[in-house]
Design a protein around this motif. Structure first.
Motif, PDB file in Angstrom:
ATOM      1  N   UNK A 187      -5.042   7.976 -13.871  1.00  0.00           N
ATOM      2  CA  UNK A 187      -6.270   8.758 -12.739  1.00  0.00           C
ATOM      3  C   UNK A 187      -6.580   7.862 -11.663  1.00  0.00           C
ATOM      4  N   UNK A 188      -6.435   6.134 -11.584  1.00  0.00           N
ATOM      5  CA  UNK A 188      -6.854   5.629 -10.883  1.00  0.00           C
ATOM      6  C   UNK A 188      -5.595   5.757  -9.766  1.00  0.00           C
ATOM      7  N   UNK A 189      -4.799   5.239 -10.365  1.00  0.00           N
ATOM      8  CA  UNK A 189      -3.205   6.261  -9.359  1.00  0.00           C
ATOM      9  C   UNK A 189      -3.112   6.785  -8.782  1.00  0.00           C
ATOM     10  N   UNK A 190      -3.427   8.390  -9.417  1.00  0.00           N
ATOM     11  CA  UNK A 190      -3.446   9.674  -8.582  1.00  0.00           C
ATOM     12  C   UNK A 190      -4.495   9.737  -8.114  1.00  0.00           C
ATOM     13  N   UNK A 191      -5.609   9.202  -7.530  1.00  0.00           N
ATOM     14  CA  UNK A 191      -6.599   9.231  -6.345  1.00  0.00           C
ATOM     15  C   UNK A 191      -5.628   8.618  -5.777  1.00  0.00           C
ATOM     16  N   UNK A 192      -5.252   7.635  -5.649  1.00  0.00           N
ATOM     17  CA  UNK A 192      -4.904   6.694  -4.441  1.00  0.00           C
ATOM     18  C   UNK A 192      -3.679   7.331  -3.835  1.00  0.00           C
ATOM     19  N   UNK A 193      -3.022   7.786  -5.054  1.00  0.00           N
ATOM     20  CA  UNK A 193      -1.861   8.484  -4.661  1.00  0.00           C
ATOM     21  C   UNK A 193      -2.062   9.940  -3.252  1.00  0.00           C
ATOM     22  N   UNK A 194      -3.853  10.698  -3.746  1.00  0.00           N
ATOM     23  CA  UNK A 194      -3.733  11.555  -3.419  1.00  0.00           C
ATOM     24  C   UNK A 194      -4.685  11.449  -1.481  1.00  0.00           C
ATOM     25  N   UNK A 195      -4.398  10.452  -1.221  1.00  0.00           N
ATOM     26  CA  UNK A 195      -4.981   9.449  -0.055  1.00  0.00           C
ATOM     27  C   UNK A 195      -3.178   9.650   1.070  1.00  0.00           C
ATOM     28  N   UNK A 196      -2.355   9.449   0.240  1.00  0.00           N
ATOM     29  CA  UNK A 196      -0.870   9.160   0.919  1.00  0.00           C
ATOM     30  C   UNK A 196      -0.626  10.664   1.738  1.00  0.00           C
ATOM     31  N   UNK A 197      -0.377  10.575   2.631  1.00  0.00           N
ATOM     32  CA  UNK A 197       0.168  11.328   3.492  1.00  0.00           C
ATOM     33  C   UNK A 197       1.996  10.206   4.638  1.00  0.00           C
ATOM     34  N   UNK A 198       2.414  11.865   4.558  1.00  0.00           N
ATOM     35  CA  UNK A 198       4.107  11.067   5.076  1.00  0.00           C
ATOM     36  C   UNK A 198       4.676  12.074   6.250  1.00  0.00           C
ATOM     37  N   UNK A 199       5.161  11.831   7.017  1.00  0.00           N
ATOM     38  CA  UNK A 199       6.297  12.772   8.287  1.00  0.00           C
ATOM     39  C   UNK A 199       7.198  13.904   7.441  1.00  0.00           C
TER      40      UNK A 199
ATOM     41  N   UNK B  76       0.875  -1.051   0.063  1.00  0.00           N
ATOM     42  CA  UNK B  76       0.100   0.227   0.007  1.00  0.00           C
ATOM     43  C   UNK B  76       1.214   1.296  -0.125  1.00  0.00           C
ATOM     44  N   UNK B  77       2.232   1.346   0.192  1.00  0.00           N
ATOM     45  CA  UNK B  77       2.661   1.902  -0.053  1.00  0.00           C
ATOM     46  C   UNK B  77       3.241   2.680  -1.622  1.00  0.00           C
ATOM     47  N   UNK B  78       3.224   3.873  -1.324  1.00  0.00           N
ATOM     48  CA  UNK B  78       4.030   4.547  -3.056  1.00  0.00           C
ATOM     49  C   UNK B  78       5.534   4.519  -3.196  1.00  0.00           C
ATOM     50  N   UNK B  79       6.612   4.060  -3.850  1.00  0.00           N
ATOM     51  CA  UNK B  79       7.674   4.509  -4.216  1.00  0.00           C
ATOM     52  C   UNK B  79       7.848   4.998  -5.339  1.00  0.00           C
ATOM     53  N   UNK B  80       9.030   5.773  -5.017  1.00  0.00           N
ATOM     54  CA  UNK B  80       8.804   7.227  -6.131  1.00  0.00           C
ATOM     55  C   UNK B  80      10.486   6.834  -6.548  1.00  0.00           C
ATOM     56  N   UNK B  81      10.287   7.954  -7.612  1.00  0.00           N
ATOM     57  CA  UNK B  81      12.069   8.028  -8.341  1.00  0.00           C
ATOM     58  C   UNK B  81      12.224   9.126  -8.812  1.00  0.00           C
ATOM     59  N   UNK B  82      12.764   8.717  -9.645  1.00  0.00           N
ATOM     60  CA  UNK B  82      13.713   9.837 -10.933  1.00  0.00           C
ATOM     61  C   UNK B  82      12.319  10.038 -12.129  1.00  0.00           C
ATOM     62  N   UNK B  83      12.891  10.411 -12.575  1.00  0.00           N
ATOM     63  CA  UNK B  83      12.077  10.917 -14.082  1.00  0.00           C
ATOM     64  C   UNK B  83      11.967   9.265 -15.539  1.00  0.00           C
ATOM     65  N   UNK B  84      13.248   9.132 -15.007  1.00  0.00           N
ATOM     66  CA  UNK B  84      13.989   7.909 -16.530  1.00  0.00           C
ATOM     67  C   UNK B  84      12.839   6.428 -15.489  1.00  0.00           C
ATOM     68  N   UNK B  85      13.488   6.481 -14.334  1.00  0.00           N
ATOM     69  CA  UNK B  85      12.807   5.477 -13.845  1.00  0.00           C
ATOM     70  C   UNK B  85      10.830   5.199 -13.395  1.00  0.00           C
ATOM     71  N   UNK B  86      10.425   6.002 -13.640  1.00  0.00           N
ATOM     72  CA  UNK B  86       8.866   6.494 -13.419  1.00  0.00           C
ATOM     73  C   UNK B  86       8.657   5.624 -14.213  1.00  0.00           C
ATOM     74  N   UNK B  87       7.231   4.962 -13.648  1.00  0.00           N
ATOM     75  CA  UNK B  87       5.859   4.358 -14.056  1.00  0.00           C
ATOM     76  C   UNK B  87       5.453   5.175 -15.553  1.00  0.00           C
ATOM     77  N   UNK B  88       5.310   4.584 -16.927  1.00  0.00           N
ATOM     78  CA  UNK B  88       4.849   5.073 -17.804  1.00  0.00           C
ATOM     79  C   UNK B  88       3.976   4.433 -18.165  1.00  0.00           C
ATOM     80  N   UNK B  89       2.666   5.073 -18.703  1.00  0.00           N
ATOM     81  CA  UNK B  89       1.497   5.015 -18.508  1.00  0.00           C
ATOM     82  C   UNK B  89       1.102   5.089 -19.782  1.00  0.00           C
TER      83      UNK B  89
END
Length: 72
Positions: A46-58, A26-39
């Motif tokens: 848009x489905x992933x974006x709606x899930x990412x909007x719920x993510x929080x970080x300290x 349930x945890x999103x993983x991030x990277x630089x542009x070169x390694x980003x997921x290509x849709x």
């Protein structure tokens, strides 16, 4: 198309831009542009974006989540 995540890093008060790479459980993983997921399907992005909007970080505050490369 890639999902760009604009954030404020609270540790050093700097603005950063990272890209969504994949889900690790349930945890999103991030990277630089070169390694980003290509849709190839906007609906999936848009489905992933709606899930990412719920993510929080300290360690960071989300400023914006955008889909890049849509019109390219």
């Amino acid at each position: 198309m890639r999902i760009a995540f604009h954030l404020l890093d609270l540790s050093d008060k700097s603005f950063k831009k990272v890209y969504f790479k994949r889900w690790h459980g349930n945890i999103p993983e991030f990277s630089d542009k070169k390694l980003a997921k290509e849709y190839w399907n906007e609906r999936q992005a848009l489905d992933d974006m709606s899930r990412l909007k719920k993510a929080t970080s300290k360690k960071a505050r989300t400023l914006a989540i955008r889909l890049e490369g849509k019109n390219e």
